[in-house]
Design an enzyme around this catalytic site. Sequence first.
Site, short mmCIF file in Angstrom:
data_model
loop_
_atom_site.label_atom_id
_atom_site.label_comp_id
_atom_site.label_asym_id
_atom_site.label_seq_id
_atom_site.Cartn_x
_atom_site.Cartn_y
_atom_site.Cartn_z
N THR A 120 -11.55 31.29 73.53
CA THR A 120 -12.78 30.95 72.70
C THR A 120 -13.62 30.04 73.68
OG1 THR A 120 -11.82 31.39 70.72
CG2 THR A 120 -13.95 30.36 70.52
N THR A 168 -1.25 33.02 63.35
CA THR A 168 -1.33 34.36 62.72
C THR A 168 -0.77 33.97 61.11
OG1 THR A 168 0.82 34.95 63.23
CG2 THR A 168 -0.67 35.71 64.48
N ASP A 170 -3.21 21.99 63.45
CA ASP A 170 -3.38 21.57 62.00
C ASP A 170 -4.85 21.24 61.58
OD1 ASP A 170 -0.81 21.50 61.81
OD2 ASP A 170 -0.42 19.34 61.85
N GLU A 185 -5.41 30.60 66.10
CA GLU A 185 -5.14 29.52 65.68
C GLU A 185 -3.73 29.79 64.58
OE1 GLU A 185 -7.84 26.31 65.09
OE2 GLU A 185 -9.32 27.32 66.10
N LEU A 196 -4.62 27.02 75.40
CA LEU A 196 -3.13 26.98 75.26
C LEU A 196 -2.64 28.45 75.40
CD1 LEU A 196 -0.81 25.48 73.90
CD2 LEU A 196 -1.38 26.19 71.80
N1 CAA Z 1 2.38 18.21 64.35
C1 CAA Z 1 3.01 17.43 65.37
N2 CAA Z 1 4.23 17.79 65.60
C2 CAA Z 1 4.69 18.95 65.70
C3 CAA Z 1 3.85 19.94 64.55
C4 CAA Z 1 2.69 19.44 64.17
N3 CAA Z 1 2.05 20.28 63.40
N4 CAA Z 1 4.56 20.80 64.71
C5 CAA Z 1 5.80 20.90 65.42
N5 CAA Z 1 5.66 19.59 65.99
C6 CAA Z 1 6.77 19.01 66.92
C7 CAA Z 1 8.07 19.07 66.31
O1 CAA Z 1 8.32 17.94 65.26
C8 CAA Z 1 9.14 19.25 67.35
O2 CAA Z 1 9.33 17.94 67.61
P1 CAA Z 1 10.54 17.49 68.76
O3 CAA Z 1 10.70 18.00 69.81
O4 CAA Z 1 10.41 15.98 68.62
O5 CAA Z 1 11.79 17.67 67.60
C9 CAA Z 1 8.49 19.88 68.36
O6 CAA Z 1 6.89 19.86 67.83
C10 CAA Z 1 8.67 21.33 68.32
O7 CAA Z 1 8.56 21.87 67.02
P2 CAA Z 1 9.34 23.40 66.37
O8 CAA Z 1 10.73 23.49 66.84
O9 CAA Z 1 9.04 23.71 65.25
O10 CAA Z 1 8.29 24.36 67.52
P3 CAA Z 1 8.35 25.94 67.63
O11 CAA Z 1 8.33 26.40 69.03
O12 CAA Z 1 9.49 26.35 66.97
O13 CAA Z 1 7.07 26.29 67.09
C11 CAA Z 1 5.41 26.93 65.48
C12 CAA Z 1 6.61 26.17 66.00
C13 CAA Z 1 4.71 26.49 64.41
C14 CAA Z 1 5.63 28.63 65.25
C15 CAA Z 1 4.42 26.84 66.54
O14 CAA Z 1 4.68 27.66 67.96
C16 CAA Z 1 2.96 27.36 66.46
O15 CAA Z 1 1.93 27.05 65.50
N6 CAA Z 1 2.51 28.64 66.93
C17 CAA Z 1 1.16 29.35 66.66
C18 CAA Z 1 0.39 28.68 67.97
C19 CAA Z 1 -1.20 28.94 67.53
O16 CAA Z 1 -1.72 28.75 66.83
N7 CAA Z 1 -1.78 29.40 68.65
C20 CAA Z 1 -3.26 29.45 68.40
C21 CAA Z 1 -3.76 29.29 69.90
S1 CAA Z 1 -5.55 28.44 69.75
C22 CAA Z 1 -6.53 29.34 69.30
O17 CAA Z 1 -6.22 30.37 68.50
C23 CAA Z 1 -8.19 29.07 69.34
C24 CAA Z 1 -8.84 30.13 69.05
O18 CAA Z 1 -9.15 30.98 69.68
C25 CAA Z 1 -9.89 29.90 68.17
#
Ligand code: CAA
Length: 381
Positions: A158, A365, A240, A363, A125
């Site tokens: 990862t 911050t 999640d 995953e 991602l």
């Molecule tokens: N489940 C299902 N749908 C979801 C959701 C969830 N948890 N969270 C948001 N959505 C949906 C919303 O309902 C919305 O839907 P509609 O378009 O129908 O309205 C859509 O997604 C957009 O939602 P937001 O407007 O809330 O989205 P946003 O752009 O403002 O972002 C955020 C929200 C929570 C900040 C998100 O961008 C986020 O979680 N960012 C962090 C990214 C992340 O965790 N990256 C980790 C990378 S992987 C990794 O780290 C692996 C590793 O190395 C071990």
Amino acid sequence: MKIELTEEQKLLQETVRRFADEVVRPRAKEIDETGEFPRSFFDQAGELGLAGVAMPEEYGGAGMDTISYCVVIEEISRACATSGVILSVNNSLVCDPLLKFGTEEQKQEFLTPLAAGRKLGCFALTEPGAGSDPAGLRTTARRDGDDYVLDGNKVFITNGTDADVALVFASVDMALKHKGITCFIVPADTPGYSHGTHEFKLGVNASGTTELAFENLRVPAKWRLGGEGDGFKVAMATLDGGRIGIAAQAIGIAQAAFEEALAYSQQREQFNQHLSDFQAIQFYLADMATELDAARLLTWKAAWTKENARRYTLEAAQAKLFASEMAQRVTNKALQIHGGYGYTKEYNVERYFRDARITEIYEGTSEIQKMVIADWVLNKA
Ligand code: CAA
């Protein structure tokens, strides 16, 4: 309400702890130093059913529940945080979305070998310009007949150096912002797929973190996971579950640090008494034990909520936020209890201190978890 592991979960805990102590722990220091990806560990974990703990048996998994999954990640991370995250990514970020969003054909082709540990997965991602804000990703997917053609780059992936299969997020139309993002299942031997070398990091150093590049990479439309434009929701829903795994990883790291600090405090003497006779040290140990328990309860609650088919975005974010920050505090105190020795490579505690730090970053911050929690508290509760 019953806050206790079942007999089956306790048996699993004992079995995994034995495997972790006998097989995983002896290599933890070495792979931290060399950065060598422990593929043989993953193969052995797969044989024990740990690559797809909560996946149904019909798709190669162990058919257990999400709390069992937390127990597994905690026990493995207690021995080696690198090994913990390798398993967590395969279980939560790869198998879980394949089970939830995959077609029957995708489950047969990809989920079954991944959950059985015959293949290793990664979750692609994050990009150089899209970390906390994945809606801004720039990898493109252009439809061409029965295929999509992918072009772009990912970073900090990862398992990336060793993965056999990647879940790749790309945009079919950048103008649609997050609604253009689409998820694809991409075998790593697809022409146009390449990965970089292992990234040396502060902690969890052997988890195969690297860059991925896709150049004119053709993937059949039947390997699209979910609908066109559904990828952002696939990613968010997947994270999640992933956050529960990282919370469990943080608890495992902190548990190891706590146990070693406790033992050290009862053996080390200064001013003619054991460290554990000093009230200052006793209070450290009391705080550590209490915070560990609180983090574990929050994490099991999130796992229980997931298991009971409810939306668990809030619970997962709370567990990840608290457990990761707890791990930072607990490993810091463990190092302090060890004094000057804790700062040396002779003791494990400096590794725990370094390993814990990433749990506040990947995953999502801590700041992202607070955004998610605030959104639920203000708008969705
Ligand atoms: N489940 C299902 N749908 C979801 C959701 C969830 N948890 N969270 C948001 N959505 C949906 C919303 O309902 C919305 O839907 P509609 O378009 O129908 O309205 C859509 O997604 C957009 O939602 P937001 O407007 O809330 O989205 P946003 O752009 O403002 O972002 C955020 C929200 C929570 C900040 C998100 O961008 C986020 O979680 N960012 C962090 C990214 C992340 O965790 N990256 C980790 C990378 S992987 C990794 O780290 C692996 C590793 O190395 C071990």
